[in-house]
Every structure is written in C-alpha cells, then in structure tokens.
Design a protein around this motif. Structure first.
Motif, PDB file in Angstrom:
ATOM      1  N   HIS A  69     -32.128  83.003 -48.821  1.00 16.85           N
ATOM      2  CA  HIS A  69     -33.046  82.371 -49.835  1.00 16.85           C
ATOM      3  C   HIS A  69     -34.170  81.413 -49.172  1.00 16.85           C
ATOM      4  CE1 HIS A  69     -30.577  79.063 -48.545  1.00 16.85           C
ATOM      5  NE2 HIS A  69     -31.506  78.208 -48.733  1.00 16.85           N
TER       6      HIS A  69
ATOM      7  N   ASP B 122     -32.813  72.370 -66.886  1.00 17.38           N
ATOM      8  CA  ASP B 122     -32.834  73.316 -67.856  1.00 17.38           C
ATOM      9  C   ASP B 122     -33.550  74.743 -67.153  1.00 17.38           C
ATOM     10  OD1 ASP B 122     -35.564  72.129 -68.127  1.00 17.38           O
ATOM     11  OD2 ASP B 122     -35.889  73.015 -69.991  1.00 17.38           O
ATOM     12  N   ARG B 123     -34.621  74.455 -66.398  1.00 18.03           N
ATOM     13  CA  ARG B 123     -35.345  75.792 -65.917  1.00 18.03           C
ATOM     14  C   ARG B 123     -34.676  76.164 -64.608  1.00 18.03           C
ATOM     15  NH1 ARG B 123     -41.519  74.625 -66.223  1.00 18.03           N
ATOM     16  NH2 ARG B 123     -41.503  76.709 -65.360  1.00 18.03           N
TER      17      ARG B 123
ATOM     18  N   ALA C 108     -31.078  76.297 -64.026  1.00 18.60           N
ATOM     19  CA  ALA C 108     -29.931  76.857 -64.181  1.00 18.60           C
ATOM     20  C   ALA C 108     -29.449  78.076 -63.633  1.00 18.60           C
ATOM     21  CB  ALA C 108     -29.586  76.909 -65.883  1.00 18.60           C
ATOM     22  N   ASP C 109     -30.280  78.874 -63.378  1.00 13.86           N
ATOM     23  CA  ASP C 109     -30.193  80.178 -62.595  1.00 13.86           C
ATOM     24  C   ASP C 109     -30.119  80.165 -61.242  1.00 13.86           C
ATOM     25  OD1 ASP C 109     -29.740  81.314 -65.064  1.00 13.86           O
ATOM     26  OD2 ASP C 109     -32.008  82.123 -65.019  1.00 13.86           O
ATOM     27  N   TYR C 110     -30.339  78.905 -60.368  1.00 16.87           N
ATOM     28  CA  TYR C 110     -30.657  78.629 -59.224  1.00 16.87           C
ATOM     29  C   TYR C 110     -29.393  77.709 -58.739  1.00 16.87           C
ATOM     30  CZ  TYR C 110     -34.986  80.845 -60.212  1.00 16.87           C
ATOM     31  OH  TYR C 110     -35.944  81.699 -60.717  1.00 16.87           O
ATOM     32  N   LYS C 111     -29.270  77.774 -57.305  1.00 16.97           N
ATOM     33  CA  LYS C 111     -28.043  76.855 -56.782  1.00 16.97           C
ATOM     34  C   LYS C 111     -29.104  75.533 -56.329  1.00 16.97           C
ATOM     35  CE  LYS C 111     -25.065  76.136 -53.187  1.00 16.97           C
ATOM     36  NZ  LYS C 111     -24.460  76.479 -51.814  1.00 16.97           N
TER      37      LYS C 111
ATOM     38  N   LYS D 256     -34.534  88.003 -55.611  1.00 13.04           N
ATOM     39  CA  LYS D 256     -34.979  87.901 -56.839  1.00 13.04           C
ATOM     40  C   LYS D 256     -36.483  87.575 -56.729  1.00 13.04           C
ATOM     41  CE  LYS D 256     -30.995  86.310 -59.332  1.00 13.04           C
ATOM     42  NZ  LYS D 256     -30.725  85.115 -60.304  1.00 13.04           N
TER      43      LYS D 256
END
Length: 118
Positions: A64, A79-80, A82-85, A97
C-alpha cells in the motif's frame, strides 16, 4: 535522527521500481496541485509537503501507499475512508486498487485550510 540515503522527494521515488514510481508521481502531482504553495521536503524519512508545519506525508510500503494527513483528517473524511484501513493519522491506500486521487486532493486542500487558519 536516522540517516537516509536520500534528501529529496525525487531521490526517494527513484529508489522504487518504475510501477511504484508512477503511483508516487501521481500522488505527488495531486498533492502539489492541492497545495501549490507547500514546500516539498523529507520529514520523518517520508516525502512531505510543508506549509508552516507538515501538511501531508506519503510513503511506499509493500502492499500500500501510506498517506499521512494527521489525526484530524481521519474523522472528518470518515465517510469517504470507509473502504480503507486507517489509524489515528494514517490512511493505507492499497496498490491493488486505483489511487483515489480526488480523495487525496480533497484531504490535502482541507489540511491546507487548517494550517492557514492556525
């Protein structure tokens, strides 16, 4: 203080394979556009954009890109993100990604505003 064999962002990026260099150059250009008056430097061994204080850092890791906007940005953009650690001041952006360049730009712009208001 640790010694590094690089003193500039260009030297830092050059240490990595071409595919990772491309990712870091995209992130660097995105940050430069979002923080046009920030100074580039190496701080804590990482590429850093500085304006009165550190605005954001980034660093390449095995799987990463670490993006370090500081602790205040993480809850603000929760909120933006949420898909990331994430941790207190870190966002892990997986190399598997596409880099979320718009998100990086928005966080950087937000950080610049915070620094300017200090």
């Amino acid at each position: 203080m640790p010694q590094y064999d690089y003193t500039t962002i260009d030297e830092y990026i050059a240490k990595f394979p071409p595919d990772r260099q491309t990712v870091m150059q995209q992130v660097r250009e995105t940050i430069k556009k979002a923080a046009p008056t920030a100074e580039e430097r190496i701080s804590w061994g990482m590429p850093t954009f500085w304006q009165k204080r550190n605005v954001v850092h980034f660093a390449m890791n095995k799987n990463h890109l670490g993006f370090y906007p500081g602790g205040e940005a993480i809850p603000h953009f929760a909120d933006r993100l949420a898909d990331y650690k994430t941790t207190k001041g870190t966002i892990q952006l997986p190399l598997s990604k596409p880099m979320p360049l718009e998100l990086i730009a928005d966080i950087t712009k937000w950080q610049v505003k915070n620094v300017a208001s200090e």
